[in-house]
Design a protein around this motif. Sequence first.
Motif, PDB file in Angstrom:
ATOM      1  N   ASP A  61     -53.823 -28.328  -5.627  1.00  0.00           N
ATOM      2  CA  ASP A  61     -52.963 -28.879  -6.671  1.00  0.00           C
ATOM      3  C   ASP A  61     -52.396 -27.676  -7.420  1.00  0.00           C
ATOM      4  O   ASP A  61     -53.073 -27.093  -8.264  1.00  0.00           O
ATOM      5  CB  ASP A  61     -53.754 -29.789  -7.605  1.00  0.00           C
ATOM      6  N   ALA A  62     -51.178 -27.274  -7.071  1.00  0.00           N
ATOM      7  CA  ALA A  62     -50.530 -26.109  -7.681  1.00  0.00           C
ATOM      8  C   ALA A  62     -49.336 -26.604  -8.487  1.00  0.00           C
ATOM      9  O   ALA A  62     -48.369 -27.099  -7.908  1.00  0.00           O
ATOM     10  CB  ALA A  62     -50.097 -25.120  -6.609  1.00  0.00           C
ATOM     11  N   ARG A  63     -49.435 -26.459  -9.803  1.00  0.00           N
ATOM     12  CA  ARG A  63     -48.403 -27.025 -10.677  1.00  0.00           C
ATOM     13  C   ARG A  63     -47.964 -26.034 -11.750  1.00  0.00           C
ATOM     14  O   ARG A  63     -48.724 -25.179 -12.173  1.00  0.00           O
ATOM     15  CB  ARG A  63     -48.913 -28.286 -11.350  1.00  0.00           C
ATOM     16  N   VAL A  64     -46.721 -26.229 -12.178  1.00  0.00           N
ATOM     17  CA  VAL A  64     -46.175 -25.464 -13.293  1.00  0.00           C
ATOM     18  C   VAL A  64     -46.749 -26.043 -14.580  1.00  0.00           C
ATOM     19  O   VAL A  64     -46.857 -27.258 -14.732  1.00  0.00           O
ATOM     20  CB  VAL A  64     -44.633 -25.551 -13.305  1.00  0.00           C
ATOM     21  N   VAL A  65     -47.136 -25.159 -15.498  1.00  0.00           N
ATOM     22  CA  VAL A  65     -47.671 -25.588 -16.790  1.00  0.00           C
ATOM     23  C   VAL A  65     -46.647 -25.214 -17.856  1.00  0.00           C
ATOM     24  O   VAL A  65     -46.399 -24.033 -18.105  1.00  0.00           O
ATOM     25  CB  VAL A  65     -49.025 -24.910 -17.090  1.00  0.00           C
ATOM     26  N   GLY A  66     -46.014 -26.201 -18.462  1.00  0.00           N
ATOM     27  CA  GLY A  66     -44.996 -25.954 -19.478  1.00  0.00           C
ATOM     28  C   GLY A  66     -43.606 -25.910 -18.864  1.00  0.00           C
ATOM     29  O   GLY A  66     -43.430 -25.766 -17.657  1.00  0.00           O
ATOM     30  N   ASP A  67     -42.615 -26.063 -19.743  1.00  0.00           N
ATOM     31  CA  ASP A  67     -41.229 -26.020 -19.296  1.00  0.00           C
ATOM     32  C   ASP A  67     -40.760 -24.576 -19.182  1.00  0.00           C
ATOM     33  O   ASP A  67     -41.364 -23.664 -19.736  1.00  0.00           O
ATOM     34  CB  ASP A  67     -40.335 -26.798 -20.257  1.00  0.00           C
ATOM     35  N   ARG A  68     -39.673 -24.376 -18.469  1.00  0.00           N
ATOM     36  CA  ARG A  68     -39.169 -23.038 -18.178  1.00  0.00           C
ATOM     37  C   ARG A  68     -37.898 -22.782 -18.969  1.00  0.00           C
ATOM     38  O   ARG A  68     -37.013 -23.626 -19.021  1.00  0.00           O
ATOM     39  CB  ARG A  68     -38.893 -22.950 -16.681  1.00  0.00           C
ATOM     40  N   SER A  69     -37.785 -21.600 -19.547  1.00  0.00           N
ATOM     41  CA  SER A  69     -36.558 -21.204 -20.245  1.00  0.00           C
ATOM     42  C   SER A  69     -35.621 -20.537 -19.259  1.00  0.00           C
ATOM     43  O   SER A  69     -36.013 -19.640 -18.520  1.00  0.00           O
ATOM     44  CB  SER A  69     -36.878 -20.239 -21.388  1.00  0.00           C
ATOM     45  N   ASN A  70     -34.369 -20.983 -19.268  1.00  0.00           N
ATOM     46  CA  ASN A  70     -33.350 -20.376 -18.413  1.00  0.00           C
ATOM     47  C   ASN A  70     -32.784 -19.133 -19.084  1.00  0.00           C
ATOM     48  O   ASN A  70     -32.985 -18.901 -20.284  1.00  0.00           O
ATOM     49  CB  ASN A  70     -32.229 -21.382 -18.118  1.00  0.00           C
ATOM     50  N   ALA A  71     -32.055 -18.336 -18.327  1.00  0.00           N
ATOM     51  CA  ALA A  71     -31.468 -17.095 -18.842  1.00  0.00           C
ATOM     52  C   ALA A  71     -30.524 -17.362 -20.018  1.00  0.00           C
ATOM     53  O   ALA A  71     -30.401 -16.537 -20.926  1.00  0.00           O
ATOM     54  CB  ALA A  71     -30.737 -16.368 -17.722  1.00  0.00           C
ATOM     55  N   SER A  74     -31.363 -22.212 -22.460  1.00  0.00           N
ATOM     56  CA  SER A  74     -31.640 -23.640 -22.313  1.00  0.00           C
ATOM     57  C   SER A  74     -33.028 -23.825 -21.699  1.00  0.00           C
ATOM     58  O   SER A  74     -33.589 -22.916 -21.109  1.00  0.00           O
ATOM     59  CB  SER A  74     -30.570 -24.299 -21.439  1.00  0.00           C
ATOM     60  N   VAL A  75     -33.577 -25.018 -21.857  1.00  0.00           N
ATOM     61  CA  VAL A  75     -34.915 -25.323 -21.349  1.00  0.00           C
ATOM     62  C   VAL A  75     -34.792 -26.205 -20.118  1.00  0.00           C
ATOM     63  O   VAL A  75     -34.030 -27.164 -20.101  1.00  0.00           O
ATOM     64  CB  VAL A  75     -35.767 -26.023 -22.434  1.00  0.00           C
ATOM     65  N   ARG A  76     -35.533 -25.851 -19.109  1.00  0.00           N
ATOM     66  CA  ARG A  76     -35.551 -26.601 -17.845  1.00  0.00           C
ATOM     67  C   ARG A  76     -36.885 -27.320 -17.761  1.00  0.00           C
ATOM     68  O   ARG A  76     -37.938 -26.686 -17.764  1.00  0.00           O
ATOM     69  CB  ARG A  76     -35.381 -25.610 -16.705  1.00  0.00           C
ATOM     70  N   THR A 117     -39.438 -27.350  -1.582  1.00  0.00           N
ATOM     71  CA  THR A 117     -38.818 -26.029  -1.490  1.00  0.00           C
ATOM     72  C   THR A 117     -38.337 -25.545  -2.853  1.00  0.00           C
ATOM     73  O   THR A 117     -38.095 -24.357  -3.021  1.00  0.00           O
ATOM     74  CB  THR A 117     -37.578 -26.070  -0.575  1.00  0.00           C
ATOM     75  N   ASP A 118     -38.158 -26.456  -3.792  1.00  0.00           N
ATOM     76  CA  ASP A 118     -37.521 -26.095  -5.058  1.00  0.00           C
ATOM     77  C   ASP A 118     -38.398 -26.452  -6.254  1.00  0.00           C
ATOM     78  O   ASP A 118     -39.240 -27.345  -6.196  1.00  0.00           O
ATOM     79  CB  ASP A 118     -36.158 -26.789  -5.180  1.00  0.00           C
ATOM     80  N   LEU A 119     -38.167 -25.742  -7.338  1.00  0.00           N
ATOM     81  CA  LEU A 119     -38.939 -25.914  -8.566  1.00  0.00           C
ATOM     82  C   LEU A 119     -38.719 -27.273  -9.213  1.00  0.00           C
ATOM     83  O   LEU A 119     -39.593 -27.783  -9.905  1.00  0.00           O
ATOM     84  CB  LEU A 119     -38.581 -24.792  -9.542  1.00  0.00           C
ATOM     85  N   ASP A 120     -37.566 -27.880  -8.982  1.00  0.00           N
ATOM     86  CA  ASP A 120     -37.267 -29.177  -9.585  1.00  0.00           C
ATOM     87  C   ASP A 120     -37.893 -30.338  -8.813  1.00  0.00           C
ATOM     88  O   ASP A 120     -37.810 -31.479  -9.255  1.00  0.00           O
ATOM     89  CB  ASP A 120     -35.753 -29.373  -9.694  1.00  0.00           C
ATOM     90  N   ASN A 121     -38.513 -30.060  -7.679  1.00  0.00           N
ATOM     91  CA  ASN A 121     -39.159 -31.086  -6.851  1.00  0.00           C
ATOM     92  C   ASN A 121     -38.214 -32.252  -6.560  1.00  0.00           C
ATOM     93  O   ASN A 121     -38.564 -33.418  -6.700  1.00  0.00           O
ATOM     94  CB  ASN A 121     -40.425 -31.607  -7.519  1.00  0.00           C
ATOM     95  N   ARG A 122     -37.022 -31.924  -6.104  1.00  0.00           N
ATOM     96  CA  ARG A 122     -36.019 -32.956  -5.804  1.00  0.00           C
ATOM     97  C   ARG A 122     -36.477 -33.799  -4.628  1.00  0.00           C
ATOM     98  O   ARG A 122     -36.963 -33.287  -3.632  1.00  0.00           O
ATOM     99  CB  ARG A 122     -34.682 -32.302  -5.480  1.00  0.00           C
TER     100      ARG A 122
END
Length: 167
Positions: A61-71, A74-76, A117-122
């Motif tokens: 179970d590998a997951r991102v913890v918290g939202d990501r700030s873009n360059a 903005s918050v992703r 394949t992507d961070l957004d888990n589309r």
Amino acid sequence: LAAFWMEFDNETVQVSGEDTEFTSIGHARHRGVELAAQVDLARVFGWRTNPFVNVRYTFTDARVVGDRSNADGSVRATDGHMVPYAVPHTVMTTLGVEHPIGFTAQASWLHVSRHYTDLDNREEPSADGLFGPISAFDTFDLTARYTHRGTGLGVGLSVKSVQGYAT
């Protein structure tokens, strides 16, 4: 049996469709368990030739913890998303036989579960394959080896993905 828990403050991964090949996804947590077992029938029954069975399973179970700030500031929203290319379930089963003269033959089946394949888990894959899920797949491999007992020198032949298919 092994359990693991890894915390990364600033994990860098290969991500499809980003500006660069590698990108920081921020804080990520990887937890899981690995199990492996082998039965050597020669030991059980006192045989010289050894038929064996090997089974391995990994749950991750590998997951991102918290939202990501873009360059651009903005918050992703990525909190709880799966880390790209982190496979949740992997199973491998091997059936084989070892002969006392140094010959070994085995057949292996591998299952890799669906992952992203992507961070957004589309959920919908893109036409170019850079975004979205990678379907679960199975492979079947055959291997034969001979090892000279006196010198330890050997030769082997492997046929990989005899029949591989996505599910």
